[in-house]
Design a protein around this motif. Structure first.
Motif, short mmCIF file in Angstrom:
data_model
loop_
_atom_site.label_atom_id
_atom_site.label_comp_id
_atom_site.label_asym_id
_atom_site.label_seq_id
_atom_site.Cartn_x
_atom_site.Cartn_y
_atom_site.Cartn_z
N VAL A 74 0.85 -1.18 0.00
CA VAL A 74 0.00 0.00 0.00
C VAL A 74 0.88 1.23 0.00
O VAL A 74 1.75 1.37 0.85
CB VAL A 74 -0.91 0.01 1.25
CG1 VAL A 74 -1.72 1.28 1.29
CG2 VAL A 74 -1.83 -1.20 1.21
N THR A 114 -5.62 0.96 12.92
CA THR A 114 -4.61 0.12 12.32
C THR A 114 -5.30 -1.00 11.56
O THR A 114 -6.16 -1.69 12.10
CB THR A 114 -3.71 -0.51 13.39
OG1 THR A 114 -4.54 -1.27 14.28
CG2 THR A 114 -3.00 0.55 14.18
N THR A 115 -4.94 -1.17 10.31
CA THR A 115 -5.51 -2.26 9.53
C THR A 115 -4.58 -2.59 8.37
O THR A 115 -3.89 -1.72 7.84
CB THR A 115 -6.92 -1.91 9.00
OG1 THR A 115 -7.27 -2.84 7.98
CG2 THR A 115 -6.96 -0.52 8.41
N ALA A 116 -4.53 -3.86 8.02
CA ALA A 116 -3.68 -4.27 6.92
C ALA A 116 -4.31 -3.90 5.58
O ALA A 116 -3.62 -3.74 4.60
CB ALA A 116 -3.44 -5.78 6.97
N ARG A 117 -5.62 -3.78 5.58
CA ARG A 117 -6.30 -3.62 4.29
C ARG A 117 -7.29 -2.48 4.33
O ARG A 117 -8.42 -2.66 4.79
CB ARG A 117 -7.08 -4.89 3.95
CG ARG A 117 -6.34 -6.16 4.12
CD ARG A 117 -7.25 -7.23 4.71
NE ARG A 117 -7.39 -7.05 6.16
CZ ARG A 117 -8.12 -7.82 6.94
NH1 ARG A 117 -8.83 -8.77 6.44
NH2 ARG A 117 -8.16 -7.60 8.24
N PRO A 118 -6.93 -1.31 3.85
CA PRO A 118 -7.95 -0.27 3.72
C PRO A 118 -8.89 -0.69 2.60
O PRO A 118 -8.44 -1.00 1.51
CB PRO A 118 -7.16 0.97 3.32
CG PRO A 118 -5.74 0.56 3.19
CD PRO A 118 -5.65 -0.92 3.27
N VAL A 144 -3.73 7.09 4.39
CA VAL A 144 -3.01 5.95 4.93
C VAL A 144 -1.58 6.38 5.23
O VAL A 144 -0.92 6.99 4.38
CB VAL A 144 -2.99 4.77 3.93
CG1 VAL A 144 -2.15 3.62 4.46
CG2 VAL A 144 -4.40 4.30 3.64
N THR A 194 2.28 5.24 7.35
CA THR A 194 3.06 4.13 7.89
C THR A 194 3.19 4.31 9.40
O THR A 194 2.98 5.40 9.93
CB THR A 194 4.47 4.10 7.28
OG1 THR A 194 5.15 5.30 7.68
CG2 THR A 194 4.43 4.02 5.76
N ILE A 209 -5.61 5.97 8.66
CA ILE A 209 -5.29 4.55 8.77
C ILE A 209 -3.78 4.37 8.86
O ILE A 209 -3.04 5.01 8.11
CB ILE A 209 -5.83 3.79 7.53
CG1 ILE A 209 -7.36 3.75 7.55
CG2 ILE A 209 -5.26 2.36 7.48
CD1 ILE A 209 -7.96 3.17 6.29
N THR A 248 -0.96 1.62 8.23
CA THR A 248 -0.71 0.30 7.65
C THR A 248 0.79 0.07 7.61
O THR A 248 1.52 0.88 7.04
CB THR A 248 -1.28 0.22 6.22
OG1 THR A 248 -2.69 0.38 6.29
CG2 THR A 248 -1.00 -1.14 5.61
N SER A 299 -1.13 -10.85 7.87
CA SER A 299 -1.88 -10.74 9.11
C SER A 299 -0.97 -10.68 10.34
O SER A 299 -0.26 -11.63 10.67
CB SER A 299 -2.87 -11.91 9.19
OG SER A 299 -2.92 -12.43 10.49
N ALA A 359 0.91 -5.79 16.26
CA ALA A 359 0.51 -4.50 15.70
C ALA A 359 0.69 -3.39 16.73
O ALA A 359 1.20 -2.30 16.43
CB ALA A 359 -0.95 -4.56 15.22
#
Lengths: 274, 274
Positions: A188, B91-95, B102, B104, B144, B146, B155, B161
């Motif tokens: 991303v 915090t999420t791996a997949r927006p 987004v 870091t 977000i 990521t 994951s 995380a």
């Protein structure tokens, strides 16, 4: 929980080797493997694991990182485990009275890539759960990695220590855009994500501003006429800050229409009711 | 293993709050608390923990971070858990298909210090074990986070995380050696000036969202009922991005009232003593 075993499409042969010295709990081996998988490491060596090998608890805790568990190499001594490596980093919270270079995980991330670029094969040493690495073990390493951790609460578990160092390794891989599996699933890119749309143009934004201001005039919002320029400016600043997409401009104009339509309907209703 | 309860000498009142949404396993709450303690965080809030609270497994897994476990606050809803915060990171791996900024973990570390320096109270949102945060939960956050993780094995568990974000927070604390509020690096959105006002709290923002959504319901804006959740989420994301001040929230609510002519109804409601 459904655990899928997923082998990444590309395993970087140059990625540093992780060496766990005398690990006590299978769970910790597994969670360390998972942390490795998250950040592009995959070669795991164990020195004298307390409960032997293979270890089903390790596999379970790896949450699908079976490609690491299946490739584990076991050694009797640390000397054997690092025999083929060119440069070894020891991780410890407490460098103990040794004349040894200490670097942060961030510096290690950079250093690892520089050395891999020179064709070096690298190892990352992690100690046992209760008391880490012995001085003798640390003395077999070239350099010490110490994370800047809260001195009042300094003990990291093994998987956490592995995670931090792997994270710093992978940051540089991802940053370069040449990392694992990136051909099909690029990382991303930070920044504002706008799926299926594009940033609004100035013209579209100004159209929105004027639409809103007309509707507010209509609704007799600007009762204090001399305040209108200030309010309009603040509204425009606010909307600009949101970095609207073209789609969102259309949504907001739809909302203005819907809300002001409601007002006129209600007014009409009121009139009819009188 | 001897577990000592160690309370750090100094708990930074400005350190971001960690919020775990609907955590399933006490062990994960505990390991998250330990990761927080490693890197200078200590305020932990739980939204609807599956196994209730207190939870002895959490205490055990915290490995001595009792000062965090003892101070845990439990909430029924995420809205309540973030009501007093000015800026929230999810915090999420997949927006997933949302227009949202987004960043870091590294950028978040800098941004957190800049905002704390401006007097903002911050929250870090982490999702449940199996499926993370829902889109609706993410839409309550401003931005977000990521991590640049291996896309083939993306994951992270909750404690991992938490560790990464806390690590990035603490790097700046430790790096400067003089604590909070003096980050040299500018925030992601450099220096948003808010003369004569302050950032809106989550509670004020959620009040605005609900006001707008009621007015739109009233105006029959959501004709396609199944689209309502998506539209609501997009609107919330859009408004969050603007980083509204308390003053601006009041202005927008005035605009909604003016446009929709709902003023009288609202007033009546207030009189009825909601």
């Amino acid at each position: 929980m459904a655990i899928r075993s997923k082998t990444p499409k590309h395993l970087d042969p140059d990625a540093p080797v992780v060496i766990l010295v005398n690990p006590q709990l299978g769970e910790n081996i597994g969670t360390a493997a998972r942390a490795m998988a998250n950040f592009g490491l995959w070669q795991l060596r164990l020195v004298d694991p307390r409960d032997g090998w293979p270890n089903e608890r390790a596999r379970k805790a790896a949450s699908g990182a079976d490609f690491i568990i299946d490739n584990v190499e076991v050694f009797d001594t640390l000397e054997e485990a690092i025999a083929d490596l060119h440069h070894v980093y020891a991780t410890t919270a407490r460098p103990r009275g040794m004349t040894k270079t200490v670097i942060t995980p961030e510096e290690a991330g950079r250093d690892m890539h520089a050395r891999v670029g020179q064709g070096q094969k690298l190892g990352l040493l992690f100690g046992r759960e209760r008391w880490g690495l012995t001085n003798d073990e640390v003395s077999l390493a070239d350099v010490i990695i110490t994370a800047p951790v809260n001195p009042d609460f300094a003990s990291l578990n093994i998987a956490q220590a592995v995670l931090l160092v792997a994270y710093e390794w992978y940051r540089h891989v991802a940053g370069e855009g040449v990392g694992m599996g990136t051909a099909e699933a690029p990382p991303v890119k930070p920044g504002l994500q706008m799926p299926d749309t594009r940033p609004a143009t100035r013209k579209e934004l100004i159209g929105l501003f004027e639409h809103l201001e007309e509707a507010l005039d209509e609704a007799d919002y600007f009762r204090a006429k001399d305040m209108k320029p200030v309010i309009v400016r603040n509204l425009r600043n606010m909307l600009e800050r949101a970095e609207l997409s073209e789609q969102e401009v259309r949504t907001l104009r739809g909302i203005i229409r819907a809300l002001s339509g409601l007002r006129s309907r209600q007014r009409q209703k009121a009139r009819e009711g009188d």
